[in-house]
Design a protein around this motif. Structure first.
Motif, PDB file in Angstrom:
ATOM      1  N   PRO A 147       0.818  -1.230   0.000  1.00 36.16           N
ATOM      2  CA  PRO A 147       0.000   0.000   0.000  1.00 36.16           C
ATOM      3  C   PRO A 147       0.851   1.279   0.000  1.00 36.16           C
ATOM      4  CG  PRO A 147      -0.930  -1.587   1.520  1.00 36.16           C
ATOM      5  CD  PRO A 147       0.390  -2.147   1.063  1.00 36.16           C
ATOM      6  N   PHE A 148       1.969   1.276   0.730  1.00 31.01           N
ATOM      7  CA  PHE A 148       2.854   2.439   0.716  1.00 31.01           C
ATOM      8  C   PHE A 148       3.436   2.651  -0.678  1.00 31.01           C
ATOM      9  CE2 PHE A 148       7.258   3.917   0.684  1.00 31.01           C
ATOM     10  CZ  PHE A 148       7.062   5.227   1.069  1.00 31.01           C
ATOM     11  N   ILE A 149       3.898   1.582  -1.309  1.00 34.10           N
ATOM     12  CA  ILE A 149       4.508   1.692  -2.632  1.00 34.10           C
ATOM     13  C   ILE A 149       3.493   2.230  -3.640  1.00 34.10           C
ATOM     14  CG2 ILE A 149       5.507   0.361  -4.542  1.00 34.10           C
ATOM     15  CD1 ILE A 149       6.711  -1.500  -2.299  1.00 34.10           C
ATOM     16  N   LYS A 150       2.249   1.821  -3.536  1.00 33.21           N
ATOM     17  CA  LYS A 150       1.222   2.252  -4.483  1.00 33.21           C
ATOM     18  C   LYS A 150       0.668   3.644  -4.178  1.00 33.21           C
ATOM     19  CE  LYS A 150      -0.352  -2.157  -6.215  1.00 33.21           C
ATOM     20  NZ  LYS A 150      -1.524  -2.963  -6.583  1.00 33.21           N
ATOM     21  N   ARG A 151       0.867   4.121  -2.981  1.00 35.06           N
ATOM     22  CA  ARG A 151       0.358   5.435  -2.586  1.00 35.06           C
ATOM     23  C   ARG A 151       1.122   6.527  -3.326  1.00 35.06           C
ATOM     24  NH1 ARG A 151      -0.006   7.597   3.664  1.00 35.06           N
ATOM     25  NH2 ARG A 151      -0.792   9.647   3.102  1.00 35.06           N
ATOM     26  N   LEU A 152       0.404   7.480  -3.923  1.00 33.98           N
ATOM     27  CA  LEU A 152       1.049   8.493  -4.748  1.00 33.98           C
ATOM     28  C   LEU A 152       0.986   9.900  -4.195  1.00 33.98           C
ATOM     29  CD1 LEU A 152       0.028   7.199  -8.266  1.00 33.98           C
ATOM     30  CD2 LEU A 152       2.223   6.959  -7.099  1.00 33.98           C
ATOM     31  N   ASP A 153       0.366  10.075  -3.033  1.00 33.45           N
ATOM     32  CA  ASP A 153       0.364  11.407  -2.441  1.00 33.45           C
ATOM     33  C   ASP A 153       1.598  11.571  -1.556  1.00 33.45           C
ATOM     34  OD1 ASP A 153      -0.688   9.510  -0.678  1.00 33.45           O
ATOM     35  OD2 ASP A 153      -1.807  10.996   0.444  1.00 33.45           O
ATOM     36  N   SER A 154       1.877  12.779  -1.161  1.00 33.01           N
ATOM     37  CA  SER A 154       3.017  13.063  -0.311  1.00 33.01           C
ATOM     38  C   SER A 154       2.753  12.534   1.096  1.00 33.01           C
ATOM     39  CB  SER A 154       3.248  14.575  -0.253  1.00 33.01           C
ATOM     40  OG  SER A 154       4.347  14.876   0.551  1.00 33.01           O
ATOM     41  N   CYS A 155       3.779  11.939   1.696  1.00 34.21           N
ATOM     42  CA  CYS A 155       3.588  11.404   3.049  1.00 34.21           C
ATOM     43  C   CYS A 155       4.929  11.254   3.743  1.00 34.21           C
ATOM     44  CB  CYS A 155       2.866  10.061   3.003  1.00 34.21           C
ATOM     45  SG  CYS A 155       3.822   8.741   2.247  1.00 34.21           S
ATOM     46  N   ASP A 156       4.880  11.099   5.050  1.00 36.07           N
ATOM     47  CA  ASP A 156       6.049  10.780   5.858  1.00 36.07           C
ATOM     48  C   ASP A 156       5.983   9.298   6.173  1.00 36.07           C
ATOM     49  OD1 ASP A 156       7.112  13.351   6.056  1.00 36.07           O
ATOM     50  OD2 ASP A 156       5.778  13.854   7.712  1.00 36.07           O
ATOM     51  N   LEU A 157       7.114   8.635   6.084  1.00 35.98           N
ATOM     52  CA  LEU A 157       7.184   7.216   6.398  1.00 35.98           C
ATOM     53  C   LEU A 157       7.960   7.069   7.703  1.00 35.98           C
ATOM     54  CD1 LEU A 157       6.683   4.297   5.551  1.00 35.98           C
ATOM     55  CD2 LEU A 157       8.785   4.402   4.214  1.00 35.98           C
ATOM     56  N   LEU A 158       7.250   6.670   8.752  1.00 33.95           N
ATOM     57  CA  LEU A 158       7.854   6.545  10.070  1.00 33.95           C
ATOM     58  C   LEU A 158       7.815   5.088  10.517  1.00 33.95           C
ATOM     59  CD1 LEU A 158       6.042   9.570  11.737  1.00 33.95           C
ATOM     60  CD2 LEU A 158       8.355   9.535  10.807  1.00 33.95           C
ATOM     61  N   ALA A 159       8.960   4.556  10.894  1.00 33.93           N
ATOM     62  CA  ALA A 159       9.028   3.185  11.396  1.00 33.93           C
ATOM     63  C   ALA A 159      10.369   3.005  12.098  1.00 33.93           C
ATOM     64  CB  ALA A 159       8.878   2.187  10.257  1.00 33.93           C
ATOM     65  N   VAL A 160      10.513   1.900  12.790  1.00 35.45           N
ATOM     66  CA  VAL A 160      11.734   1.634  13.548  1.00 35.45           C
ATOM     67  C   VAL A 160      12.891   1.326  12.598  1.00 35.45           C
ATOM     68  CG1 VAL A 160      10.437   0.805  15.538  1.00 35.45           C
ATOM     69  CG2 VAL A 160      11.203  -0.825  13.801  1.00 35.45           C
ATOM     70  N   PRO A 161      14.137   1.524  13.060  1.00 25.15           N
ATOM     71  CA  PRO A 161      15.298   1.191  12.229  1.00 25.15           C
ATOM     72  C   PRO A 161      15.273  -0.280  11.815  1.00 25.15           C
ATOM     73  CG  PRO A 161      15.962   2.483  14.132  1.00 25.15           C
ATOM     74  CD  PRO A 161      14.519   2.139  14.338  1.00 25.15           C
ATOM     75  N   GLY A 162      15.644  -0.507  10.561  1.00 25.47           N
ATOM     76  CA  GLY A 162      15.723  -1.879  10.065  1.00 25.47           C
ATOM     77  C   GLY A 162      14.404  -2.479   9.635  1.00 25.47           C
ATOM     78  N   SER A 163      13.352  -1.668   9.603  1.00 28.57           N
ATOM     79  CA  SER A 163      12.025  -2.200   9.271  1.00 28.57           C
ATOM     80  C   SER A 163      11.746  -2.231   7.768  1.00 28.57           C
ATOM     81  CB  SER A 163      10.942  -1.391   9.983  1.00 28.57           C
ATOM     82  OG  SER A 163      10.966  -0.054   9.529  1.00 28.57           O
ATOM     83  N   GLY A 164      12.640  -1.660   6.953  1.00 29.51           N
ATOM     84  CA  GLY A 164      12.452  -1.693   5.506  1.00 29.51           C
ATOM     85  C   GLY A 164      11.961  -0.406   4.889  1.00 29.51           C
ATOM     86  N   LYS A 165      12.076   0.715   5.616  1.00 30.76           N
ATOM     87  CA  LYS A 165      11.619   2.005   5.079  1.00 30.76           C
ATOM     88  C   LYS A 165      12.346   2.362   3.783  1.00 30.76           C
ATOM     89  CE  LYS A 165      12.785   4.318   8.735  1.00 30.76           C
ATOM     90  NZ  LYS A 165      13.273   3.277   9.630  1.00 30.76           N
ATOM     91  N   THR A 166      13.653   2.273   3.815  1.00 29.72           N
ATOM     92  CA  THR A 166      14.431   2.655   2.643  1.00 29.72           C
ATOM     93  C   THR A 166      14.148   1.724   1.474  1.00 29.72           C
ATOM     94  OG1 THR A 166      16.142   3.581   4.058  1.00 29.72           O
ATOM     95  CG2 THR A 166      16.755   3.119   1.778  1.00 29.72           C
ATOM     96  N   THR A 167      14.041   0.441   1.739  1.00 28.04           N
ATOM     97  CA  THR A 167      13.756  -0.515   0.673  1.00 28.04           C
ATOM     98  C   THR A 167      12.393  -0.242   0.058  1.00 28.04           C
ATOM     99  OG1 THR A 167      15.112  -2.163   1.809  1.00 28.04           O
ATOM    100  CG2 THR A 167      13.626  -2.974   0.103  1.00 28.04           C
ATOM    101  N   ALA A 168      11.405   0.084   0.884  1.00 28.37           N
ATOM    102  CA  ALA A 168      10.072   0.418   0.362  1.00 28.37           C
ATOM    103  C   ALA A 168      10.136   1.694  -0.475  1.00 28.37           C
ATOM    104  CB  ALA A 168       9.081   0.572   1.510  1.00 28.37           C
ATOM    105  N   LEU A 169      10.900   2.679  -0.023  1.00 25.00           N
ATOM    106  CA  LEU A 169      11.052   3.907  -0.795  1.00 25.00           C
ATOM    107  C   LEU A 169      11.753   3.620  -2.124  1.00 25.00           C
ATOM    108  CD1 LEU A 169      10.908   6.966  -1.177  1.00 25.00           C
ATOM    109  CD2 LEU A 169      13.080   7.124   0.059  1.00 25.00           C
TER     110      LEU A 169
END
Length: 139
Positions: A28-50
């Motif tokens: 759902p994050f990858i498909k979301r096209l509006d501007s947003c902040d991605l907040l999660a714990v270190p090592g959770s895959g934020k950068t990979t999802a971005l």
């Protein structure tokens, strides 16, 4: 623009090998096209999802209206990771009108330098802390 499932599968192969993104949060994050902040714990895959999101968006470049993608980070490390993982497979993402860089580099390139040029009617010759310090020492 619609993020296609086939592009997500390509991003999975490129970024996480045989693993898959989860359907609850990552896709759902990858498909979301509006501007947003991605907040999660270190090592959770934020950068990979971005990275996956950027990969999928790059499949639609250049945009018909001439707009681009803006990715701002607070650190050079994050910018370097985006470049390391995507520059070869998504070269259009690193061309104008797109911008991937730090907040500071964005401010320098699009605010400070144009302001200086307009205010002083001259182009900036060099922006370099070491050269500045050496110039001050000579004075």
């Amino acid at each position: 623009m619609i993020i296609e499932d086939e592009h997500i599968k390509e991003a999975e192969k490129l970024l996480i090998g045989s693993a898959e993104f989860d359907n609850v949060e990552r896709i759902p994050f990858i498909k979301r096209l509006d501007s947003c902040d991605l907040l999660a714990v270190p090592g959770s895959g934020k950068t990979t999802a971005l990275l996956a999101k950027l990969y999928c968006i790059s499949k639609h470049l250049p945009f018909p209206d001439g707009s681009g993608v803006l990715v701002l980070s607070h650190t050079n490390a994050a910018v370097n990771e985006v470049e390391r993982n995507l520059k070869h497979s998504c070269p259009k993402l690193f061309e104008y009108p797109n911008f991937i860089g730090t907040v500071q580099s964005f401010v320098n390139d699009f605010l400070t330098k144009p302001y200086y040029t307009n205010k002083n009617n001259q182009k900036i010759a060099v922006i370099d802390t070491i050269i500045y310090i050496e110039s001050l020492r000579r004075i």
